[in-house]
Enzyme design. Structure first.
Site, PDB file in Angstrom:
ATOM      1  N   HIS A 133      27.647 -14.142  59.779  1.00 35.87           N
ATOM      2  CA  HIS A 133      27.658 -13.537  58.441  1.00 35.87           C
ATOM      3  C   HIS A 133      26.325 -13.786  57.727  1.00 35.87           C
ATOM      4  O   HIS A 133      26.129 -14.839  57.119  1.00 35.87           O
ATOM      5  CB  HIS A 133      28.811 -14.106  57.617  1.00 35.87           C
ATOM      6  CG  HIS A 133      30.147 -13.637  58.075  1.00 35.87           C
ATOM      7  ND1 HIS A 133      30.754 -12.508  57.575  1.00 35.87           N
ATOM      8  CD2 HIS A 133      30.992 -14.126  59.024  1.00 35.87           C
ATOM      9  CE1 HIS A 133      31.915 -12.331  58.182  1.00 35.87           C
ATOM     10  NE2 HIS A 133      32.085 -13.291  59.063  1.00 35.87           N
ATOM     11  N   GLU A 153      25.376 -12.482  55.031  1.00 36.57           N
ATOM     12  CA  GLU A 153      25.526 -12.331  53.583  1.00 36.57           C
ATOM     13  C   GLU A 153      25.850 -13.633  52.866  1.00 36.57           C
ATOM     14  O   GLU A 153      25.720 -13.712  51.638  1.00 36.57           O
ATOM     15  CB  GLU A 153      26.605 -11.283  53.277  1.00 36.57           C
ATOM     16  CG  GLU A 153      28.037 -11.710  53.539  1.00 36.57           C
ATOM     17  CD  GLU A 153      28.500 -11.476  54.965  1.00 36.57           C
ATOM     18  OE1 GLU A 153      29.720 -11.447  55.191  1.00 36.57           O
ATOM     19  OE2 GLU A 153      27.630 -11.327  55.862  1.00 36.57           O
ATOM     20  N   CYS A 204      30.282  -9.103  62.163  1.00 32.37           N
ATOM     21  CA  CYS A 204      31.546  -9.718  62.587  1.00 32.37           C
ATOM     22  C   CYS A 204      32.481  -8.646  63.166  1.00 32.37           C
ATOM     23  O   CYS A 204      32.191  -8.079  64.202  1.00 32.37           O
ATOM     24  CB  CYS A 204      32.180 -10.484  61.432  1.00 32.37           C
ATOM     25  SG  CYS A 204      33.450 -11.671  61.956  1.00 32.37           S
TER      26      CYS A 204
END
Length: 516
Positions: free
Chosen positions: A175, A177, A88
């Protein structure tokens, strides 16, 4: 600190640019068997290189690369030869630093997005050509830097991923994660093992060995006092320190008058008899309640409780003679939520933000960089009882932050009874271990009700139950209607001064798990 003794082991560093979920990156890396720590983005280059990381990940963050005062790094890091993955904002910073073009979008791209993989790349090797991902950004890269290829795009993001394999530089706008990117962990694993060449040999057992050695180095011949609450955090912290220093550890259990029903007796039985530790029980309930009289601000309540906790321990230390160290079960989410240079403070944690500046004891925080699920695994490895290892999280300030407004003995008794019913029914339904936290909250307002033939004006109880992996994000638990009905019926019928039960169905974010 955890990790300081891991200079010769493999480590992946996460540079923190201020996103509230950045610690999830470190958590996902550890899940892959690679030790990871999050460090400030402005950590000096020489300190980063001294850690000899196998890889570096730039986290997301709220800033724009063109903003005045936007987080920056030493650009020499790009030439270090260490593999870097930008996520990001981290990818936008990489593009900006290396000659790409970053622009502000007319609107934000937020939420689930289909990602189209457009070029062969180590991060996406073996994955489908189109995968779901999670986007959360305003700016976007309109042109990658020289030497980079665009490897993925989305409907609104022309450069959703890019790479320069020759320099081992990679970036993704989405993202990986978060769980809303189902293939995100696979993408991270490819970076760790294919790009960084990690072995993946970090484990709970190796953590215990490293931490016991670190505690012995820190303590030397000193004596240690442990702040024992009976929760999994302080219990595992105590067990780790006990393994390191043995009977030079004294555990102090403070009853601050803000515990749940029967909790003080349960903790004394469990630790005094079952675990063979030196336990000192201190009933300081009157002292804490006097300090909280008239206090309604939640931050002030937290800081008062944190301050009094330390003062009680200092007094007990003086009674015991020379004591040098204080153990606390501070976890990684406590540290993150208490704020960093780039992350706004959500709420101060009593283990972190409320400590007096003139504290006389040196802190030992052996779990400071662990997530809750990792702490549970450490507890199991240390042989702690299941009822302790799997106990739901309970805040250090106790029921004080589940009573909105002033804390009084009457309100404490109301909340204890209601909370006990919630726990009993959740256990009876077999859902206790599936739910991250389930508890009752007592608001300060009252509402109208009818009981029998009489009008009532009494408190409501808010039921809060959430599912989570690490407390950084949480979803409200979809409890069965019949369970909700039993809880509501019992509370209204068995607890005086309550005429209504409501269920909080707000996730985190936008809410926090606790109400204060």
């Amino acid at each position: 600190m955890i990790g300081e003794n891991k200079q010769l082991a493999e480590i992946v560093l996460v540079l923190d640019f201020g996103g509230q979920y950045n610690q999830l990156i470190a958590r996902r890396v550890r899940e892959a068997g690679v030790y990871s720590e999050m460090i400030p983005y402005n950590t000096p280059l020489e300190k980063i290189l001294a850690r000899r990381p196998r890889g570096i990940i730039f986290s997301g963050g709220p800033a724009s690369v063109y903003s005045l005062g936007a987080p920056r790094i030493d650009r020499a890091l790009y030439e270090s030869g260490i593999p870097i993955l930008g996520i990001c904002y981290g990818m936008q910073l990489m593009a900006h630093d290396l000659g790409g073009r970053v622009e502000g979008a007319s609107g934000r791209e937020y939420g689930k997005t289909q990602l189209e993989i457009t070029a062969a790349d180590p991060l996406f090797a073996g994955l489908p050509e189109s995968i779901q991902c999670w986007m959360s950004h305003g700016d976007y890269i309109s042109a990658p830097p020289p030497g980079f290829q665009v490897t993925a795009r989305s409907a609104y993001t022309p450069v959703a991923a890019m790479s320069d394999p020759a320099r081992k530089l990679y970036g993704v706008q989405f993202h990986p994660e978060v769980k809303h990117t189902p293939m995100g962990q696979e993408i991270l694993r490819r970076f760790l093992f294919q790009v960084c060449g990690c072995r993946g040999d970090w484990s709970v057992s190796s953590f215990i060995e490293d931490q016991v050695a670190a505690i012995r180095r820190q303590v030397g011949n000193g004596r240690v006092l442990c702040a024992l609450s009976g929760g999994v955090d302080s219990s595992v912290a105590a067990a780790l320190v006990h393994r390191a220093v043995g009977d030079r550890l004294t555990c102090v259990f403070v009853n601050h008058g803000l515990l749940r029903q029967g909790e003080a007796e349960q903790v004394q039985r469990a630790f005094g008899q079952a675990m063979g530790m030196n336990i000192v029980y201190v009933d300081a309930s009157r002292r804490f309640l006097e300090k909280l009289t008239g206090v309604t601000d939640p931050e002030e309540k937290r800081k008062i409780i944190g301050h009094e906790f330390i003062r009680v321990f200092e007094e007990e230390a003086r009674k015991l003679g020379r004591v040098d160290f204080l153990v606390q079960g501070t976890l990684y989410p406590d540290v993150i939520e208490s704020g960093t240079e780039t992350a706004a403070v959500i709420k101060s944690h009593h283990n972190v933000g409320g400590l007096p500046e003139d504290m006389e004891l040196e802190l030992i925080e052996p779990l400071r960089l662990l997530f809750k699920d990792e702490v549970r695994r450490v507890g199991e490895e240390l042989g702690l009882p299941e009822e302790i290892v799997w106990r739901q999280p309970f805040p250090g300030p106790g029921l004080a932050i589940r009573i909105l407004g002033e804390v009084t003995p009457e309100k404490l008794e109301i909340l204890r009874q209601a909370d006990a019913i919630v726990t009993e029914e959740i256990r009876r339904a077999g859902l206790y271990r599936e739910i991250w936290q389930s508890f009752a909250v007592l608001p300060s307002m009252k509402s109208v009700g009818v009981m029998g033939d009489e009008r009532t004006y009494a408190y409501p109880i808010v039921l809060r139950a959430v599912t989570s992996d690490d407390a950084m994000t949480a979803d409200w638990a979809r409890l069965p209607y019949d369970l909700l009905e039993r809880i509501s019926s019992r509370i209204v019928n068995e607890v005086r001064h309550i005429n209504r039960v409501v269920y909080d169905i707000t996730s985190k974010p936008p809410a926090t798990i606790e109400w204060e």
